[in-house]
Design an enzyme around this catalytic site. Structure first.
Site, mmCIF file in Angstrom:
data_model
loop_
_atom_site.group_PDB
_atom_site.id
_atom_site.type_symbol
_atom_site.label_atom_id
_atom_site.label_comp_id
_atom_site.label_asym_id
_atom_site.label_seq_id
_atom_site.Cartn_x
_atom_site.Cartn_y
_atom_site.Cartn_z
ATOM 1 N N LYS A 68 -8.636 91.007 -30.954
ATOM 2 C CA LYS A 68 -7.827 90.853 -29.743
ATOM 3 C C LYS A 68 -8.677 90.102 -28.723
ATOM 4 C CE LYS A 68 -5.259 93.982 -26.593
ATOM 5 N NZ LYS A 68 -4.895 95.403 -26.384
ATOM 6 N N SER A 143 0.034 96.078 -26.085
ATOM 7 C CA SER A 143 -0.470 94.771 -25.746
ATOM 8 C C SER A 143 -1.199 94.050 -26.889
ATOM 9 C CB SER A 143 -1.418 94.879 -24.549
ATOM 10 O OG SER A 143 -2.547 95.688 -24.857
ATOM 11 N N SER A 167 -1.360 100.659 -26.840
ATOM 12 C CA SER A 167 -1.374 99.227 -27.185
ATOM 13 C C SER A 167 -1.782 98.879 -28.603
ATOM 14 C CB SER A 167 -2.287 98.472 -26.224
ATOM 15 O OG SER A 167 -1.575 98.172 -25.055
HETATM 16 N N1 GLN Z 1 2.060 99.564 -22.564
HETATM 17 C C1 GLN Z 1 1.037 100.280 -21.880
HETATM 18 C C2 GLN Z 1 0.792 99.648 -20.540
HETATM 19 O O1 GLN Z 1 1.400 98.685 -20.256
HETATM 20 C C3 GLN Z 1 -0.198 100.390 -22.703
HETATM 21 C C4 GLN Z 1 -1.221 99.338 -22.465
HETATM 22 C C5 GLN Z 1 -2.447 99.508 -23.304
HETATM 23 O O2 GLN Z 1 -2.586 100.478 -24.064
HETATM 24 N N2 GLN Z 1 -3.378 98.612 -23.115
HETATM 25 O O3 GLN Z 1 -0.001 100.098 -19.779
#
Ligand code: GLN
Length: 482
Positions: A68, A143, A167
């Site tokens: 990532k 994400s 994420s």
């Molecule tokens: N969807 C969650 C957020 O927007 C999780 C993000 C993550 O785990 N980096 O915060």
């Protein structure tokens, strides 16, 4: 024979038996990236083909891997999919990268993320927007969007992601693969661009549970460069990969996770997976996690508070995007950050501001303890807890992007384990059609398995036995054959 959809464990076997060479494996994935990335948009940066390949017996010798775009790799552009870091080239490797490289893994490139890991659809990337291989008109989840797409479509056998509130697990669920985050502190955060430091957890997206375990054994462990990293040993007994039954395992199903808001199709698939666990011999029982309903609100106070603090470093002076028109820190930040990042900076600054700190941040920290205690009590009774990973299957691009609260609701099942620092994973257990499109495509559904702190091994066992029982049902997306 190796295929683009082979598990890492099978690739390792083939490399050891010399039925294939590391260069051939790397070439196969590289040519698939060249062929499919222009449409799937999983990768932002694709690395040069290495001049030599490791020829050793080390654990991951010759295995291609993707990161990532939050993992620093020395001398290689690392952007967080943000204009702010568009040209950032880190002078050092993240500890996870270093450990995997030392074990012989070869980085193939950097995958798209929601900007600074903020989001659950991939749409917040300032660059490419990854497409779901099961239906390219839909989001892949986020994400760790590009990592999930790349593994799902067979562009890479496994990829590293990060999980702050879901994420890794949520995009794994939406793309039909395995997503794993260990206990907070097991994997070093050093060199991983931070979002919310008390929640950020590096982990993996892979084809099988065993592959997640294989990478975890190499990455996890104490790192002097991350003071929150844990010292405990991380050996995973090879015995667990030979099991077919769950006879001595107690599994809890929290009643608070099955109230409302779950798509009926998702619910059916999840209930079937829970029945399957019982068929495999597990003692499945209902449990209660009474503070579940506060988890999402708690997360959306603690996360932006920490994120806004972490983002304060991007001033366009020491590094980061510099606005030449206007030439102020404010102008650099206004240009460099996208709308979701700005929203979180505002939320975070608000909840930390004088006069509001006690009402929001302090209270959220107290509720976080109650959530942790709920889990501690539950784990006195059960070995693992199962829930849906997400309330829906993958939705259409644009469907939620202008409604942040709708987007945040997708995190409802993943944030509790993040707040409590628990190991958690998503395992594919079937397919459902979207609720609003009864004749729409069948899309992947993941079951979330949560474990007690440091009980990764138990969680792998449950995930592996379950996954094995689904071997004939779990498919790969159509249109990405060899
Ligand atoms: N969807 C969650 C957020 O927007 C999780 C993000 C993550 O785990 N980096 O915060």
């Amino acid at each position: 024979m190796i295929s683009p959809f082979s598990a890492l464990s099978d690739i390792r076997e083939a490399l050891r038996n010399k039925t294939v060479s590391a260069a051939e494996v790397f070439d196969m994935y590289r040519s698939r990236i060249d062929r499919y990335n222009p449409t799937l948009q999983a990768f932002h940066t694709i690395h040069e083909i290495p001049a030599t390949f490791p020829d050793s017996s080390s654990a991951l010798a010759g295995m291609p891997i993707a990161y990532k775009d939050l993992y620093c790799e020395r001398g290689r552009r690392t952007t967080a999919s943000s204009k702010m870091l568009e040209n950032f080239v880190p002078p050092y490797d993240a500890t996870v990268v270093k450990r995997l490289t030392e074990a012989g893994a070869i980085s193939i490139g950097k995958t798209i993320t929601d900007e600074f890991a903020m989001g659950g659809s991939g749409e917040n990337s300032a660059f490419e927007k990854p497409k779901n291989p099961w239906d390219p008109t839909r989001i892949p989840g986020g994400s760790s969007a590009g990592s999930a797409v790349a593994v799902s479509a067979g562009l890479i056998p496994a990829a590293c992601g990060t999980d702050t509130g879901g994420s890794i697990r949520q995009p794994a669920s939406m793309c039909g693969i395995v997503g794993f985050k260990p206990t907070y502190g097991r994997n070093s955060r050093y060199g991983v661009i931070p979002m919310a430091s008390s929640l950020d957890t590096p982990g993996t997206l892979s084809r099988t549970v065993r592959d997640a375990g294989m990478i975890y054994e190499i990455t996890a462990g104490r790192d002097p460069l991350d003071s929150t990293s844990l010292p405990n040993r991380t050996h995973v007994s090879p015995d667990i990969w030979t099991r077919h039954r769950l006879d001595s395992v107690k599994i809890g199903v929290p009643k608070e996770y099955f109230v409302e808001g779950i798509d009926p199709g998702v619910r059916t698939i999840i209930m079937r997976a829970i029945d399957r666990l019982a068929d495999l011999g597990a003692d499945v029982r209902e449990i209660s996690l009474p503070h579940t309903e506060y988890a999402l609100a708690t997360y959306y106070i603690i996360m932006p508070a920490e994120a806004s603090t972490n983002l304060a470093r991007y001033d366009g002076i020491r590094y980061g995007h510099t606005a030449w028109e206007g030439r102020s820190i404010a102008a650099s930040r206004a240009e460099g950050f996208g709308p979701e990042v700005k929203r979180r900076i505002m939320m975070g600054t608000f909840v930390l501001s004088a006069g509001f700190y006690d009402a929001y941040y302090r209270k959220a920290s107290l509720v976080r303890e109650l959530i942790r205690e709920d889990f501690a009590r539950a784990f006195e009774e059960v070995d693992a807890i199962v829930t849906p990973t997400a309330p829906t299957v993958a939705w259409k691009f644009w469907q939620k992007v202008n409604d942040p609260v709708k987007m945040y609701l997708e995190d409802v099942f993943t944030v509790p384990a993040s707040l409590a620092g628990l190991p958690a994973m998503s395992v594919p257990v079937g397919y459902a059609r979207p609720e609003d499109e009864p004749t729409g495509p069948e899309l992947p559904v993941g079951l979330q398995i949560m474990g007690a702190p440091l009980a990764e091994e138990r969680m792998f066992e449950v995930g592996h036995v379950l996954e094995r029982s689904y071997a004939d049902e779990i498919r790969v997306p159509e249109g990405y054959e060899e």
